[in-house]
Design an enzyme around this catalytic site. Structure first.
Site, short mmCIF file in Angstrom:
data_model
loop_
_atom_site.label_atom_id
_atom_site.label_comp_id
_atom_site.label_asym_id
_atom_site.label_seq_id
_atom_site.Cartn_x
_atom_site.Cartn_y
_atom_site.Cartn_z
N THR A 139 0.82 -1.20 0.00
CA THR A 139 0.00 0.00 0.00
C THR A 139 0.86 1.27 0.00
OG1 THR A 139 -1.46 1.28 1.45
CG2 THR A 139 -0.08 -0.32 2.53
N ASP A 140 0.28 2.36 -0.49
CA ASP A 140 0.98 3.65 -0.44
C ASP A 140 1.03 4.19 1.00
OD1 ASP A 140 -1.71 4.33 -0.12
OD2 ASP A 140 -1.75 5.78 -1.75
N GLU A 141 0.23 3.58 1.91
CA GLU A 141 0.16 4.11 3.28
C GLU A 141 1.48 3.95 4.03
OE1 GLU A 141 -3.52 3.25 5.34
OE2 GLU A 141 -4.59 3.03 3.45
N TYR A 165 -1.85 -0.68 10.89
CA TYR A 165 -1.97 -1.34 9.58
C TYR A 165 -0.77 -1.03 8.70
CZ TYR A 165 -3.24 -1.80 4.64
OH TYR A 165 -3.21 -2.08 3.30
N LYS A 169 2.31 -3.42 7.25
CA LYS A 169 2.59 -3.59 5.81
C LYS A 169 4.04 -3.16 5.53
CE LYS A 169 0.21 -4.75 2.90
NZ LYS A 169 -0.17 -6.09 2.37
N ASN A 195 -8.07 1.31 -3.55
CA ASN A 195 -8.85 0.63 -4.59
C ASN A 195 -10.35 0.79 -4.33
OD1 ASN A 195 -7.16 -2.21 -5.93
ND2 ASN A 195 -6.17 -0.53 -4.89
P1 NAD Z 1 -9.41 -7.76 2.09
O1 NAD Z 1 -9.42 -7.45 3.56
O2 NAD Z 1 -10.64 -7.52 1.29
O3 NAD Z 1 -9.01 -9.29 1.86
C1 NAD Z 1 -7.99 -9.91 2.58
C2 NAD Z 1 -8.11 -11.42 2.33
O4 NAD Z 1 -7.03 -12.06 3.03
C3 NAD Z 1 -9.42 -12.02 2.87
O5 NAD Z 1 -9.96 -12.90 1.91
C4 NAD Z 1 -8.97 -12.79 4.11
O6 NAD Z 1 -9.77 -13.92 4.39
C5 NAD Z 1 -7.55 -13.18 3.74
N1 NAD Z 1 -6.70 -13.40 4.92
C6 NAD Z 1 -6.58 -12.60 6.02
N2 NAD Z 1 -5.73 -13.16 6.90
C7 NAD Z 1 -5.28 -14.31 6.33
C8 NAD Z 1 -4.36 -15.31 6.75
N3 NAD Z 1 -3.74 -15.24 7.93
N4 NAD Z 1 -4.12 -16.35 5.91
C9 NAD Z 1 -4.76 -16.43 4.72
N5 NAD Z 1 -5.65 -15.52 4.28
C10 NAD Z 1 -5.90 -14.47 5.08
O7 NAD Z 1 -8.16 -6.95 1.52
P2 NAD Z 1 -8.00 -6.22 0.10
O8 NAD Z 1 -8.58 -4.87 0.19
O9 NAD Z 1 -8.40 -7.15 -0.98
O10 NAD Z 1 -6.42 -6.05 0.07
C11 NAD Z 1 -5.58 -7.03 -0.53
C12 NAD Z 1 -4.13 -6.59 -0.38
O11 NAD Z 1 -3.94 -5.33 -0.99
C13 NAD Z 1 -3.69 -6.42 1.08
O12 NAD Z 1 -2.39 -6.91 1.21
C14 NAD Z 1 -3.75 -4.92 1.30
O13 NAD Z 1 -2.80 -4.51 2.28
C15 NAD Z 1 -3.37 -4.41 -0.08
N6 NAD Z 1 -3.92 -3.07 -0.41
C16 NAD Z 1 -5.26 -2.83 -0.37
C17 NAD Z 1 -5.74 -1.57 -0.74
C18 NAD Z 1 -7.21 -1.27 -0.79
O14 NAD Z 1 -7.59 -0.14 -1.16
N7 NAD Z 1 -8.10 -2.19 -0.47
C19 NAD Z 1 -4.86 -0.57 -1.10
C20 NAD Z 1 -3.49 -0.83 -1.08
C21 NAD Z 1 -3.04 -2.10 -0.76
P1 TYD Z 2 -10.80 3.80 3.98
O1 TYD Z 2 -11.72 3.33 2.92
O2 TYD Z 2 -10.91 3.21 5.34
O3 TYD Z 2 -9.32 3.62 3.41
P2 TYD Z 2 -7.89 4.13 4.03
O4 TYD Z 2 -8.05 4.50 5.44
O5 TYD Z 2 -7.05 2.90 3.86
O6 TYD Z 2 -7.46 5.27 3.16
O7 TYD Z 2 -10.95 5.37 4.13
C1 TYD Z 2 -10.76 6.25 3.04
C2 TYD Z 2 -10.84 7.67 3.58
O8 TYD Z 2 -12.18 7.90 4.04
C3 TYD Z 2 -9.95 7.92 4.80
O9 TYD Z 2 -9.45 9.25 4.74
C4 TYD Z 2 -10.89 7.77 5.98
C5 TYD Z 2 -12.21 8.25 5.43
N1 TYD Z 2 -13.42 7.60 6.01
C6 TYD Z 2 -14.47 8.40 6.49
O10 TYD Z 2 -14.41 9.65 6.47
N2 TYD Z 2 -15.56 7.77 7.00
C7 TYD Z 2 -15.66 6.42 7.06
O11 TYD Z 2 -16.69 5.90 7.56
C8 TYD Z 2 -14.59 5.62 6.55
C9 TYD Z 2 -14.66 4.11 6.58
C10 TYD Z 2 -13.50 6.25 6.02
#
Ligand code: NAD
Ligand code: TYD
Length: 358
Positions: A139-141, A165, A169, A195
């Site tokens: 993640t960019d975080e 978190y 990461k 995403n």
């Molecule tokens: P998500 O929370 O939707 O899915 C995570 C999946 O991992 C789930 O299916 C869960 O069951 C599985 N999981 C959790 N712990 C596990 C374990 N110990 N063993 C096996 N499986 C396990 O997450 P996502 O949003 O799809 O994110 C996927 C990846 O992308 C993550 O690594 C996250 O850090 C990274 N990422 C997500 C975003 C975003 O915007 N969602 C942005 C940047 C990076």
């Molecule tokens: P989120 O979807 O949790 O992603 P991330 O924290 O990983 O960026 O949140 C996106 C942005 O929206 C973040 O600045 C927090 C804000 N947010 C709210 O204002 N209200 C909410 O209920 C949630 C879940 C997020």
């Protein structure tokens, strides 16, 4: 034969989650002859329904298991003759990491380490073949928070994670990097922005707002709503990851962004007007009347922005989706798939909601 033309046996960890399941669909469509193995623990965020329409596909296998389970992974890599790992499995939600960081350290740090260590031994036994890949999805975080005028994150921005978190990461990114430098294990790291799209669990901003609008519930915007995120359509992310697997260089990091920096309050307002247009019979219309400013998230990062020049110039990838088109597709998906998200609003979800929003 180029890497992209060879038949692969790909292990997709976290393939029942949001991005992982979109990536499974993407890979199965583009590489129907590859062996695709999903390893997922099915935590609250994992859902077999995300893979419902490919569960009977030839060359597809689902294994329920934990990435911390070393004997299971050792066995799986050998038996399935894995050539590529796309590692998505993680605890992924910042608010949950604030309430309870333990699972984040366990899965994101120890789990990623376990996977890397198992892959290192397996790859050594296979004769250190140079076309094997370990893609670590991050993640960019990890880069921390930007002020309004700061330049966007590049691959050389120093790490400064602020939440449990992002710290977990960052820890796993450092391990993936170290495994290349120390052991030559062919790891590649990607760091992407926020995403959005189908199969997104309704704890994250966009699906939470869409569902609350449909239910006529308040739309909780943290703090002053001026925090900025860059939004990446999940289909674009999947095509970027495909490009990195096929053309990326081991030991490298690639930033992936959507070219869509927006303030939270503006995003929620756009969502409200699209929902007013697309959703029939909303309980409250105009839905922006539901917007409610709530207590800020502790340690809330102000701004994220991605400089994606490297992946564009070196690998030829750019995002295709505009924010408006991507949001329309996403809203339509949530409107057409109410039977997917309704069961997710379970008792556990209500308890979680109560803890975060009171
Ligand atoms: P998500 O929370 O939707 O899915 C995570 C999946 O991992 C789930 O299916 C869960 O069951 C599985 N999981 C959790 N712990 C596990 C374990 N110990 N063993 C096996 N499986 C396990 O997450 P996502 O949003 O799809 O994110 C996927 C990846 O992308 C993550 O690594 C996250 O850090 C990274 N990422 C997500 C975003 C975003 O915007 N969602 C942005 C940047 C990076
Ligand atoms: P989120 O979807 O949790 O992603 P991330 O924290 O990983 O960026 O949140 C996106 C942005 O929206 C973040 O600045 C927090 C804000 N947010 C709210 O204002 N209200 C909410 O209920 C949630 C879940 C997020």
């Amino acid at each position: 034969m180029s890497l992209s033309e060879e038949k692969k046996s790909i292990l997709i960890t976290g393939g029942a989650g949001f991005i992982g399941s979109n990536f499974v669909h993407h890979w199965c469509k583009n590489y129907p002859d590859d062996q695709v193995v999903v390893l997922d623990a099915l935590t609250y965020a994992g859902n077999r329904e995300n893979l419902a329409n490919i569960k009977d596909k030839k060359h597809f296998k689902f294994i329920q298991g934990d990435i911390c389970d070393r004997p299971l992974i050792d066995k799986l890599l050998k038996e399935e003759k894995i050539t590529t790992i796309a590692h998505f499995a993680a605890e992924s939600h910042v608010d949950r990491s604030i309430i309870g960081p333990d699972a984040f350290i366990q899965t994101n740090v120890i789990g990623s380490f376990t996977l890397l260590e198992s892959f290192r031994h397996y790859w050594n036994e296979q004769g250190k073949l140079k076309d094997y890949r370990f893609l670590h999805v991050s993640t960019d975080e990890v880069y921390g928070s930007l002020e309004a005028d700061d330049p966007a994150f590049s691959e050389t921005t120093p790490y400064a994670p602020n939440s449990p978190y992002s710290a977990s990461k960052a820890g796993s990114d450092h391990l993936a990097r170290a495994y290349f430098h120390t052991y030559n294990v062919p790891t590649i790291i990607t760091n992407c922005s926020n995403n959005y799209g189908p199969y997104h669990f309704p704890e994250k901003l966009i699906p939470l707002m869409c569902i609350n609008i449909l239910l006529g519930k308040p739309l909780p915007v943290y703090g002053d709503g001026q925090n900025i995120r860059d939004w990446l359509y999940v289909g674009d992310h999947c095509s970027a990851l495909e490009t990195v697997i096929n053309k990326g260089k081991p030991g490298e990091t690639y930033n992936i962004g959507g070219n869509n920096e927006v303030k939270n309050i503006d995003l929620v307002t756009i969502l409200c007007s699209l929902m007013d247009e697309l959703a029939p019979d909303l309980p409250v219309k105009p839905s922006k009347e539901l917007i409610t400013f709530v207590k800020d998230r502790p340690g809330h990062d102000r701004r994220y922005a991605i400089d994606a020049t490297k992946i564009k110039t070196e690998l030829g990838w750019t995002p295709q989706e505009t924010l408006e088109k991507g949001l329309r597709k996403t809203i339509e998906w949530y409107l057409n798939n109410q039977s997917w998200w309704q069961p997710l609003l379970s008792k556990d979800y209500q308890e979680y909601y109560q803890k975060v929003y009171g």
